[in-house]
Design an enzyme around this catalytic site. Structure first.
Site, PDB file in Angstrom:
ATOM      1  N   GLY A  55       0.845  -1.193   0.000  1.00 27.16           N
ATOM      2  CA  GLY A  55       0.000   0.000   0.000  1.00 27.16           C
ATOM      3  C   GLY A  55       0.872   1.232   0.000  1.00 27.16           C
ATOM      4  O   GLY A  55       2.073   1.156   0.284  1.00 27.16           O
ATOM      5  N   CYS A  82       5.382  -6.079   1.408  1.00 31.28           N
ATOM      6  CA  CYS A  82       5.737  -4.656   1.409  1.00 31.28           C
ATOM      7  C   CYS A  82       5.067  -3.951   2.596  1.00 31.28           C
ATOM      8  O   CYS A  82       5.370  -4.281   3.744  1.00 31.28           O
ATOM      9  CB  CYS A  82       5.373  -4.030   0.065  1.00 31.28           C
ATOM     10  SG  CYS A  82       6.230  -2.491  -0.239  1.00 31.28           S
ATOM     11  N   TYR A  83       4.128  -3.047   2.367  1.00 28.98           N
ATOM     12  CA  TYR A  83       3.473  -2.366   3.502  1.00 28.98           C
ATOM     13  C   TYR A  83       2.911  -3.372   4.504  1.00 28.98           C
ATOM     14  O   TYR A  83       3.065  -3.216   5.715  1.00 28.98           O
ATOM     15  CB  TYR A  83       2.346  -1.457   2.978  1.00 28.98           C
ATOM     16  CG  TYR A  83       1.594  -0.760   4.094  1.00 28.98           C
ATOM     17  CD1 TYR A  83       2.060   0.452   4.613  1.00 28.98           C
ATOM     18  CD2 TYR A  83       0.444  -1.315   4.649  1.00 28.98           C
ATOM     19  CE1 TYR A  83       1.396   1.088   5.651  1.00 28.98           C
ATOM     20  CE2 TYR A  83      -0.234  -0.689   5.692  1.00 28.98           C
ATOM     21  CZ  TYR A  83       0.252   0.514   6.185  1.00 28.98           C
ATOM     22  OH  TYR A  83      -0.406   1.138   7.222  1.00 28.98           O
ATOM     23  N   HIS A 169       8.094  -7.796  -4.136  1.00 27.15           N
ATOM     24  CA  HIS A 169       6.768  -8.167  -4.663  1.00 27.15           C
ATOM     25  C   HIS A 169       6.829  -9.486  -5.442  1.00 27.15           C
ATOM     26  O   HIS A 169       7.185  -9.494  -6.620  1.00 27.15           O
ATOM     27  CB  HIS A 169       6.243  -7.052  -5.575  1.00 27.15           C
ATOM     28  CG  HIS A 169       5.867  -5.835  -4.814  1.00 27.15           C
ATOM     29  ND1 HIS A 169       4.637  -5.666  -4.228  1.00 27.15           N
ATOM     30  CD2 HIS A 169       6.584  -4.732  -4.484  1.00 27.15           C
ATOM     31  CE1 HIS A 169       4.592  -4.516  -3.595  1.00 27.15           C
ATOM     32  NE2 HIS A 169       5.767  -3.931  -3.731  1.00 27.15           N
ATOM     33  N   GLU A 171       4.407 -11.124  -6.513  1.00 33.07           N
ATOM     34  CA  GLU A 171       3.267 -11.259  -7.424  1.00 33.07           C
ATOM     35  C   GLU A 171       3.545 -10.741  -8.830  1.00 33.07           C
ATOM     36  O   GLU A 171       2.811 -11.044  -9.760  1.00 33.07           O
ATOM     37  CB  GLU A 171       2.034 -10.554  -6.825  1.00 33.07           C
ATOM     38  CG  GLU A 171       2.104  -9.031  -6.704  1.00 33.07           C
ATOM     39  CD  GLU A 171       2.810  -8.531  -5.445  1.00 33.07           C
ATOM     40  OE1 GLU A 171       3.607  -9.287  -4.863  1.00 33.07           O
ATOM     41  OE2 GLU A 171       2.575  -7.373  -5.054  1.00 33.07           O
ATOM     42  N   SER A 223     -21.225  -7.719 -27.817  1.00 32.32           N
ATOM     43  CA  SER A 223     -20.459  -7.163 -28.936  1.00 32.32           C
ATOM     44  C   SER A 223     -19.839  -8.266 -29.780  1.00 32.32           C
ATOM     45  O   SER A 223     -19.359  -8.009 -30.873  1.00 32.32           O
ATOM     46  CB  SER A 223     -19.341  -6.276 -28.392  1.00 32.32           C
ATOM     47  OG  SER A 223     -18.382  -7.069 -27.713  1.00 32.32           O
ATOM     48  N   GLY A 224     -19.807  -9.463 -29.238  1.00 29.45           N
ATOM     49  CA  GLY A 224     -19.111 -10.532 -29.952  1.00 29.45           C
ATOM     50  C   GLY A 224     -17.694 -10.702 -29.446  1.00 29.45           C
ATOM     51  O   GLY A 224     -17.027 -11.678 -29.746  1.00 29.45           O
ATOM     52  N   GLY A 225     -17.223  -9.724 -28.643  1.00 30.23           N
ATOM     53  CA  GLY A 225     -15.893  -9.846 -28.051  1.00 30.23           C
ATOM     54  C   GLY A 225     -15.917 -10.874 -26.924  1.00 30.23           C
ATOM     55  O   GLY A 225     -16.981 -11.316 -26.496  1.00 30.23           O
ATOM     56  N   VAL A 226     -14.728 -11.229 -26.462  1.00 33.01           N
ATOM     57  CA  VAL A 226     -14.618 -12.282 -25.462  1.00 33.01           C
ATOM     58  C   VAL A 226     -15.363 -11.937 -24.171  1.00 33.01           C
ATOM     59  O   VAL A 226     -16.111 -12.755 -23.629  1.00 33.01           O
ATOM     60  CB  VAL A 226     -13.125 -12.513 -25.084  1.00 33.01           C
ATOM     61  CG1 VAL A 226     -12.970 -13.700 -24.169  1.00 33.01           C
ATOM     62  CG2 VAL A 226     -12.261 -12.648 -26.306  1.00 33.01           C
ATOM     63  N   ASP A 227     -15.165 -10.710 -23.691  1.00 33.69           N
ATOM     64  CA  ASP A 227     -15.652 -10.393 -22.354  1.00 33.69           C
ATOM     65  C   ASP A 227     -17.179 -10.396 -22.281  1.00 33.69           C
ATOM     66  O   ASP A 227     -17.765 -11.026 -21.398  1.00 33.69           O
ATOM     67  CB  ASP A 227     -15.112  -9.027 -21.905  1.00 33.69           C
ATOM     68  CG  ASP A 227     -13.610  -8.954 -22.025  1.00 33.69           C
ATOM     69  OD1 ASP A 227     -12.975 -10.022 -22.035  1.00 33.69           O
ATOM     70  OD2 ASP A 227     -13.068  -7.834 -22.116  1.00 33.69           O
ATOM     71  N   SER A 228     -17.817  -9.692 -23.220  1.00 35.68           N
ATOM     72  CA  SER A 228     -19.277  -9.653 -23.137  1.00 35.68           C
ATOM     73  C   SER A 228     -19.851 -11.032 -23.425  1.00 35.68           C
ATOM     74  O   SER A 228     -20.879 -11.420 -22.857  1.00 35.68           O
ATOM     75  CB  SER A 228     -19.872  -8.589 -24.064  1.00 35.68           C
ATOM     76  OG  SER A 228     -19.659  -8.917 -25.411  1.00 35.68           O
ATOM     77  N   LYS A 370      -7.687 -10.816 -18.554  1.00 34.53           N
ATOM     78  CA  LYS A 370      -8.153 -11.338 -19.850  1.00 34.53           C
ATOM     79  C   LYS A 370      -7.968 -12.848 -19.992  1.00 34.53           C
ATOM     80  O   LYS A 370      -8.872 -13.560 -20.409  1.00 34.53           O
ATOM     81  CB  LYS A 370      -7.387 -10.619 -20.962  1.00 34.53           C
ATOM     82  CG  LYS A 370      -7.955 -10.833 -22.327  1.00 34.53           C
ATOM     83  CD  LYS A 370      -9.095  -9.898 -22.509  1.00 34.53           C
ATOM     84  CE  LYS A 370      -9.636  -9.815 -23.878  1.00 34.53           C
ATOM     85  NZ  LYS A 370     -10.648  -8.739 -23.937  1.00 34.53           N
TER      86      LYS A 370
END
Ligand code: XMP
Length: 514
Positions: A55, A82-83, A169, A171, A223-228, A370
């Site tokens: 943080g 870290c923090y 870090h 990660e 929309s046809g995109g992956v996410d929607s 993604k």
């Protein structure tokens, strides 16, 4: 079966979601909670391990964010990063020191104890350091397990090894073996088993959506995109035909894309889908518009207008459309959350939220990256040609036809793009290249075909490698493949007599030309 849960206490660090992602990658279920969550609520969740994030604050400041100290006494392994690590040191009576200068970058880590989080990490590794404060003196009963040249306590652990603080870090990708360090904390220190995957995520989320929406209705801009697509399929699994998807075909899609979206989602997935053919409407609004930002604005506004009209029609038909499904993913959340960054391009996502909506939002992918969304889509049996789709901007081909847009120009860029994509696929390069497409710069040059002089369009090809679209490099497509693409484009697409390849990275260029 109730999954073992790891809690990540968020102290406002920029990498909290990345920590969560690493835990998920280790096939363990996790939840991010605010740092000041009450001890009772934490206990209710019965965590098997706790991670304290980094943080921006200083632990010795008066209003520094603190968690309930009792959580260190729960007998649950805690790792502070870290923090979070500095806070642990402070709670147990160690000292946090302010350095004169910030230590930043990939620094050689001197591991002193090859056990616990460092088990089987025997080689020399570099870790990402990004801090001004550090633990200057470890608390009693803690031992230093790693250090760097500038940082005397890069990692420490309690005597029983269950409380761990690290200054670097693990990660981020810039820490070698970072994933293993986190996995060691989960498996080795906390005794967890990898028993959760993205299929579980999908199942749990579908149950949650079922509870939330109940017998009400939801609408979704597909929309046809992956996410929607993934968001819509999930909600459809939860509430069936009570989800109504609106697919606005703005005429700026790639070849066959509109029909493919309709076929896959209506026929294969049985989604309750309304396709709005609004091509003419968009094109007439865009006629003569040259400025890229203006194009984006027009498309964004028109999209909202079409969506609102459809929504009103539906509202007249049904009473209880209370929810709006959005395919927002975590990087969208970060991008829209930064108010200091310069607007390079005002990204418009078709499927973007109308501003005055009176809906409750359902965003099942809000915490995912993604590739995690792709993994969920695969678990939901969405075809790979949709799940692995390269990113495609909301304004579509409108920002790949430079200058004013006409039906004829759209047709040229659409066909050239199709040939290009086919050739990339045939060459087996489609998995290696992040994004590849054709651009019509709107310049005409002289050529010769047969015995005839031509004066017609140049097409530009853009192909980039990237991991997140924030930076990118031009893809080193082999010359013979480029040669074949060039020939195929000129031979198969009318009105092109020249092909050029864009060899600019981002920065200084952007991926799209507009
Ligand atoms: P740039 O061109 O900014 O693109 O380097 C980075 C990534 O974002 C996509 N992009 C957009 N996506 N609406 C979108 O939904 C937009 O207006 C837009 N502009 C660029 C681009 O395709 C690349 O993946």
């Amino acid at each position: 079966m109730q999954n073992d849960v790891v809690l990540i206490l968020d102290f406002g660090g920029q990498y909290s979601q990345l920590i969560a992602r690493r835990v998920r990658e280790a096939n363990i279920y996790c939840e991010i909670i605010p740092y000041n969550y009450s001890l009772d609520k934490i206990k209710e969740k019965n965590p098997k391990a706790i991670i304290l994030s980094g943080g921006p604050s200083n632990v010795f400041e008066e209003n520094a964010p603190k968690c309930d100290e009792e959580l260190f006494k729960m007998g649950v392994p805690v790792m502070g990063i870290c923090y979070g690590g500095q806070l642990m040191a402070q709670v147990f009576g160690g000292e946090v020191t302010r350095a004169d200068t910030r230590e930043y970058g990939q620094i050689k880590l001197d591991i002193m104890h090859n056990d616990g989080i460092f088990e089987s990490i025997n080689e020399e590794i570099k870790c990402l350091m990004s801090h001004t404060n550090f633990i200057g003196k470890v608390p009693e009963n803690f031992v230093i397990t790693a250090r760097t040249k500038a940082c005397p306590v890069a990692a420490m652990k309690s005597q029983d090894g269950k409380l761990i603080a690290i200054q670097f870090h693990p990660e981020v990708e810039h820490t070698d073996r970072g994933k293993d360090i986190i996995a060691n904390f989960l498996y080795n220190v906390s005794g967890l088993k990898p028993n959760w995957d993205m299929g579980d995520f999908a199942k749990e989320m579908i149950e949650q959506i079922k509870d939330e929406i109940g017998d009400k209705r939801a609408i979704c801009a597909l929309s046809g995109g992956v996410d929607s697509a993934v968001a819509a399929v999930m909600v459809n699994r939860a509430i069936g035909s009570n989800l109504i998807c609106i697919f606005v075909d703005h005429g700026l899609l790639r070849k066959n894309e509109g029909d493919q979206v309709e076929e896959v989602f209506r026929d294969k997935f049985n989604l309750n889908l309304i396709r709005v053919n609004a091509q003419e409407r968009f094109l007439s609004k865009l006629a003569g518009v040259v400025d890229p930002e203006e194009k984006r604005k027009i498309i964004g506004e028109e999209f909202i207008r079409v969506f609102e009209e459809e929504k009103e029609k539906l509202k007249a038909q049904y009473e209880n459309i209370d929810f709006l499904v959005q395919g927002t993913i975590y990087p969208d959340v970060i991008e829209s959350g930064t108010d200091k960054a310069d607007v390079i391009k005002s990204h418009h996502n078709v499927g973007g939220l109308p501003e005055d909506v009176d809906f409750k939002l359902v965003e099942p992918l809000r915490q995912l990256f993604k590739d995690e969304v792709r993994a969920v889509g695969t678990k939901l049996n969405i075809p790979q040609e949709i799940v692995q789709r390269q990113p495609f901007p909301g304004p579509g081909l409108a920002i790949r036809v430079i200058g004013d847009i006409t039906e004829e120009k759209l047709e040229i860029v659409r066909e050239a793009d199709w040939v290009f994509r086919e050739e990339i696929r045939k060459a087996g390069l489609d998995k290696d290249i992040w994004q590849y497409f054709a651009v019509l710069p709107g310049i005409k040059t002289v050529g010769v075909m047969g015995d005839e002089r031509t004066h017609t369009h140049t097409i530009a090809l853009r192909a980039v490698t990237s991991s997140d679209g924030m930076t990118s490099d031009w893809a080193r497509i082999p010359f013979d493949v480029l040669n074949k693409i060039s020939k195929e484009v000129v031979n198969n697409v009318e009105n092109i007599n020249r092909v050029v390849y864009d060899i600019t990275s981002k920065p200084p260029a952007t991926i799209e030309w507009e």
